[in-house]
Design an enzyme around this catalytic site. Structure first.
Site, PDB file in Angstrom:
ATOM      1  N   ASN A  73      -8.580  40.475 -34.144  1.00 27.60           N
ATOM      2  CA  ASN A  73      -9.617  39.759 -33.428  1.00 27.60           C
ATOM      3  C   ASN A  73     -10.027  40.707 -31.979  1.00 27.60           C
ATOM      4  O   ASN A  73      -8.970  41.343 -31.032  1.00 27.60           O
ATOM      5  CB  ASN A  73      -9.918  38.553 -32.969  1.00 27.60           C
ATOM      6  CG  ASN A  73      -9.423  37.692 -33.803  1.00 27.60           C
ATOM      7  OD1 ASN A  73      -9.826  37.523 -34.930  1.00 27.60           O
ATOM      8  ND2 ASN A  73      -8.183  36.538 -33.737  1.00 27.60           N
ATOM      9  N   HIS A 133      -3.627  43.053 -30.502  1.00 28.55           N
ATOM     10  CA  HIS A 133      -2.136  41.803 -30.616  1.00 28.55           C
ATOM     11  C   HIS A 133      -2.661  42.839 -32.481  1.00 28.55           C
ATOM     12  O   HIS A 133      -4.657  42.082 -32.423  1.00 28.55           O
ATOM     13  CB  HIS A 133      -1.976  40.669 -29.997  1.00 28.55           C
ATOM     14  CG  HIS A 133      -3.212  40.652 -30.402  1.00 28.55           C
ATOM     15  ND1 HIS A 133      -3.654  39.291 -29.128  1.00 28.55           N
ATOM     16  CD2 HIS A 133      -3.587  39.192 -30.753  1.00 28.55           C
ATOM     17  CE1 HIS A 133      -4.954  38.995 -29.395  1.00 28.55           C
ATOM     18  NE2 HIS A 133      -4.302  38.817 -30.329  1.00 28.55           N
ATOM     19  N   ILE A 144       2.378  31.145 -31.412  1.00 36.55           N
ATOM     20  CA  ILE A 144       2.695  29.563 -30.460  1.00 36.55           C
ATOM     21  C   ILE A 144       2.418  28.746 -31.180  1.00 36.55           C
ATOM     22  O   ILE A 144       2.940  27.097 -31.160  1.00 36.55           O
ATOM     23  CB  ILE A 144       2.679  29.751 -28.652  1.00 36.55           C
ATOM     24  CG1 ILE A 144       3.163  28.398 -27.811  1.00 36.55           C
ATOM     25  CG2 ILE A 144       1.386  28.911 -28.130  1.00 36.55           C
ATOM     26  CD1 ILE A 144       3.839  28.728 -26.306  1.00 36.55           C
TER      27      ILE A 144
HETATM   28  P1  5GP Z   1      -6.338  36.011 -30.241  1.00 36.64           P
HETATM   29  O1  5GP Z   1      -7.977  34.247 -30.599  1.00 36.64           O
HETATM   30  O2  5GP Z   1      -6.662  36.236 -28.860  1.00 36.64           O
HETATM   31  O3  5GP Z   1      -6.612  37.114 -31.470  1.00 36.64           O
HETATM   32  O4  5GP Z   1      -5.116  34.889 -30.334  1.00 36.64           O
HETATM   33  C1  5GP Z   1      -4.422  35.147 -29.348  1.00 36.64           C
HETATM   34  C2  5GP Z   1      -3.416  34.166 -30.284  1.00 36.64           C
HETATM   35  O5  5GP Z   1      -2.254  34.375 -29.322  1.00 36.64           O
HETATM   36  C3  5GP Z   1      -3.168  32.612 -30.716  1.00 36.64           C
HETATM   37  O6  5GP Z   1      -2.675  32.978 -31.945  1.00 36.64           O
HETATM   38  C4  5GP Z   1      -2.452  31.998 -29.986  1.00 36.64           C
HETATM   39  O7  5GP Z   1      -1.777  30.825 -30.401  1.00 36.64           O
HETATM   40  C5  5GP Z   1      -1.526  33.069 -29.694  1.00 36.64           C
HETATM   41  N1  5GP Z   1      -1.050  32.273 -28.070  1.00 36.64           N
HETATM   42  C6  5GP Z   1      -1.817  32.002 -26.959  1.00 36.64           C
HETATM   43  N2  5GP Z   1      -0.441  32.055 -25.868  1.00 36.64           N
HETATM   44  C7  5GP Z   1       0.558  32.007 -26.301  1.00 36.64           C
HETATM   45  C8  5GP Z   1       1.677  31.909 -25.456  1.00 36.64           C
HETATM   46  O8  5GP Z   1       1.926  31.903 -25.310  1.00 36.64           O
HETATM   47  N3  5GP Z   1       2.852  32.354 -26.851  1.00 36.64           N
HETATM   48  C9  5GP Z   1       3.093  32.968 -28.050  1.00 36.64           C
HETATM   49  N4  5GP Z   1       3.243  32.997 -28.544  1.00 36.64           N
HETATM   50  N5  5GP Z   1       1.425  33.316 -28.493  1.00 36.64           N
HETATM   51  C10 5GP Z   1       0.660  32.778 -27.688  1.00 36.64           C
END
Ligand code: 5GP
Ligand code: ZN
Length: 111
Positions: free
Chosen positions: A86, A99, A31
């Site tokens: 991460n 992820h 997003i």
């Molecule tokens: P992390 O920091 O946990 O590795 O990454 C989480 C990712 O999820 C971030 O890059 C963030 O932009 C993405 N993200 C968070 N909320 C949403 C959402 O509601 N929809 C989508 N498509 N991505 C999200």
């Protein structure tokens, strides 16, 4: 995990721009993209992070990893791509559903 955002995306309860799905994984656009292409590859089963992986998940992890170059090609990333996982607060993890970030494009900056 009823309070997990990515589980809700899998269930269709939260919208996402999905680009691929099969019986084991779902792939959708981040997003808040950090590059022209920024996808998230997630398993359908809830695993909080790499810390949750057991030997029984080896096939799933292999499937996720082998999917990456195929997805990158489909997104037009002929020159290559970057993957990031991460893990934990110290690793910058915000969403605790495992992820793989797949990033690429001309605007991709080095570390
Ligand atoms: P992390 O920091 O946990 O590795 O990454 C989480 C990712 O999820 C971030 O890059 C963030 O932009 C993405 N993200 C968070 N909320 C949403 C959402 O509601 N929809 C989508 N498509 N991505 C999200
Ligand atoms: Zn989840």
């Amino acid at each position: 995990m009823s309070d997990c955002l990515f589980c809700k995306i899998i269930a269709g309860e939260v919208p996402a721009d999905k680009v691929y799905e099969d019986e084991r994984v779902v792939v959708f656009k981040d997003i808040n993209p950090k590059a022209r292409v920024h996808l998230l590859v997630i398993p359908r089963i809830h695993l909080a992070s790499l810390e949750d992986l057991e030997p029984e998940h080896d096939e799933l992890v292999g499937h996720m990893i082998r999917l990456l170059p195929k997805l990158a090609r489909e997104q037009g990333l002929e020159q290559g791509f970057r993957t990031i996982i991460n893990t934990g607060k110290g690793g910058g993890q915000i969403i605790f559903h495992l992820h793989i970030h797949l990033l690429g494009g001309p605007d991709l900056r080095g570390f």
